[in-house]
Write a protein that holds these residues in place. Structure first.
Motif, short mmCIF file in Angstrom:
data_model
loop_
_atom_site.label_atom_id
_atom_site.label_comp_id
_atom_site.label_asym_id
_atom_site.label_seq_id
_atom_site.Cartn_x
_atom_site.Cartn_y
_atom_site.Cartn_z
N ASP A 299 0.78 -1.08 0.13
CA ASP A 299 0.01 0.00 0.06
C ASP A 299 0.99 1.16 0.18
N ALA A 300 1.92 1.11 0.14
CA ALA A 300 2.88 2.33 0.37
C ALA A 300 3.05 2.80 -0.96
N TYR A 301 3.07 1.98 -2.17
CA TYR A 301 3.48 2.75 -3.53
C TYR A 301 2.38 3.57 -4.00
N PRO A 302 1.05 3.31 -3.85
CA PRO A 302 -0.03 4.23 -4.50
C PRO A 302 0.22 5.08 -3.24
N ALA A 303 0.41 5.21 -2.15
CA ALA A 303 0.34 6.26 -1.25
C ALA A 303 1.52 7.25 -1.48
N ALA A 304 2.50 6.70 -2.08
CA ALA A 304 3.65 7.74 -2.51
C ALA A 304 3.36 8.13 -3.86
N GLY A 305 2.55 8.03 -4.52
CA GLY A 305 2.00 8.38 -5.89
C GLY A 305 2.95 7.78 -6.97
N LYS A 306 3.38 6.30 -6.57
CA LYS A 306 3.98 5.66 -7.53
C LYS A 306 3.35 4.49 -8.22
N GLN A 307 4.15 3.82 -9.29
CA GLN A 307 3.45 2.78 -9.82
C GLN A 307 3.26 1.70 -8.53
N THR A 308 2.65 0.58 -8.88
CA THR A 308 2.36 -0.51 -8.07
C THR A 308 3.65 -1.41 -7.67
N LYS A 309 3.53 -2.12 -6.59
CA LYS A 309 4.43 -3.03 -6.30
C LYS A 309 4.82 -3.91 -7.22
N PRO A 310 4.00 -4.69 -7.68
CA PRO A 310 3.94 -5.74 -8.62
C PRO A 310 4.75 -5.23 -9.98
N PHE A 311 4.37 -3.90 -10.46
CA PHE A 311 4.80 -3.57 -11.35
C PHE A 311 6.65 -3.13 -11.24
N TRP A 312 7.21 -2.77 -10.19
CA TRP A 312 8.41 -2.60 -10.01
C TRP A 312 9.13 -3.64 -9.72
N LEU A 313 8.44 -4.61 -9.26
CA LEU A 313 9.10 -6.10 -8.92
C LEU A 313 9.37 -6.49 -10.25
N ILE A 314 8.39 -6.67 -11.28
CA ILE A 314 8.47 -7.07 -12.68
C ILE A 314 9.75 -6.38 -13.37
N ILE A 315 9.71 -5.11 -13.37
CA ILE A 315 10.60 -4.35 -14.04
C ILE A 315 12.04 -4.64 -13.58
N LEU A 316 12.37 -4.71 -12.29
CA LEU A 316 13.66 -4.95 -11.50
C LEU A 316 14.00 -6.35 -11.85
N LEU B 190 9.01 6.12 -0.69
CA LEU B 190 8.37 5.11 0.03
C LEU B 190 8.60 5.03 1.24
N LYS B 191 10.02 5.57 1.38
CA LYS B 191 10.82 5.66 3.02
C LYS B 191 9.93 6.90 3.55
N GLN B 192 9.61 7.81 3.00
CA GLN B 192 8.96 8.83 3.40
C GLN B 192 7.47 8.58 3.89
N VAL B 193 6.79 8.01 3.06
CA VAL B 193 5.56 7.24 3.32
C VAL B 193 5.40 6.45 4.22
N MET B 194 6.38 5.51 4.56
CA MET B 194 6.38 4.47 5.60
C MET B 194 6.96 5.10 6.79
N GLY B 195 7.43 6.30 6.99
CA GLY B 195 7.82 6.77 8.29
C GLY B 195 9.20 6.86 8.50
N ASN B 196 10.06 6.15 7.58
CA ASN B 196 11.39 6.06 8.04
C ASN B 196 12.33 6.98 7.02
N GLY B 197 11.76 8.13 6.71
CA GLY B 197 12.49 9.07 5.78
C GLY B 197 13.22 9.95 6.70
N PRO B 198 14.01 10.89 5.92
CA PRO B 198 14.85 11.73 6.44
C PRO B 198 14.20 12.46 7.78
#
Length: 108
Positions: free
Chosen positions: A33-50, A83-91
């Motif tokens: 859920d952090a991916y859409p909350a950060a305004g990014k593509q979905t987790k499966p999208f990034w895992l497939i690409i990577l 993602l780090k910022q949305v999940m609370g462990n950003g700077p």
């Protein structure tokens, strides 16, 4: 001369593979859920690409390696910090040097 050049290409390919593996593992460890909350593509999208980037670096095709490098850089430089910022462990801005991992340390 050619031996040195081939060795350099091998080292570069190894570094690209390591970056892609790092990005894939990091992406897999993030909440879905952090991916859409950060305004990014979905987790499966990034895992497939990577994941495809890792495969392309194992079986090198230069054009696809360049595309994979771009995707890896985008993940590391743009998606991961969001993602780090949305999940609370950003700077941490404005934190105190006496702050512990669970809040301020009062010495009691």
């Amino acid at each position: 001369m050619m031996q040195g050049f081939q060795g350099l290409l091998w080292v570069i390919s190894l570094v690209l593979l390591a970056m892609a593996v790092f990005a894939f593992i990091d992406g897999a460890m993030r909440r879905t859920d952090a991916y859409p909350a950060a305004g990014k593509q979905t987790k499966p999208f990034w895992l497939i690409i990577l994941g495809l980037t890792i495969a392309v670096n194992i079986y090198p095709i230069v054009f696809l390696q360049i595309a994979g490098l771009i995707a890896t850089i985008v993940y590391i430089v743009d998606v991961r910090p969001a993602l780090k910022q949305v999940m609370g462990n950003g700077p941490r801005w404005g934190g105190s040097s006496s702050d512990g991992p669970y809040g301020p340390f009062n010495g009691r």
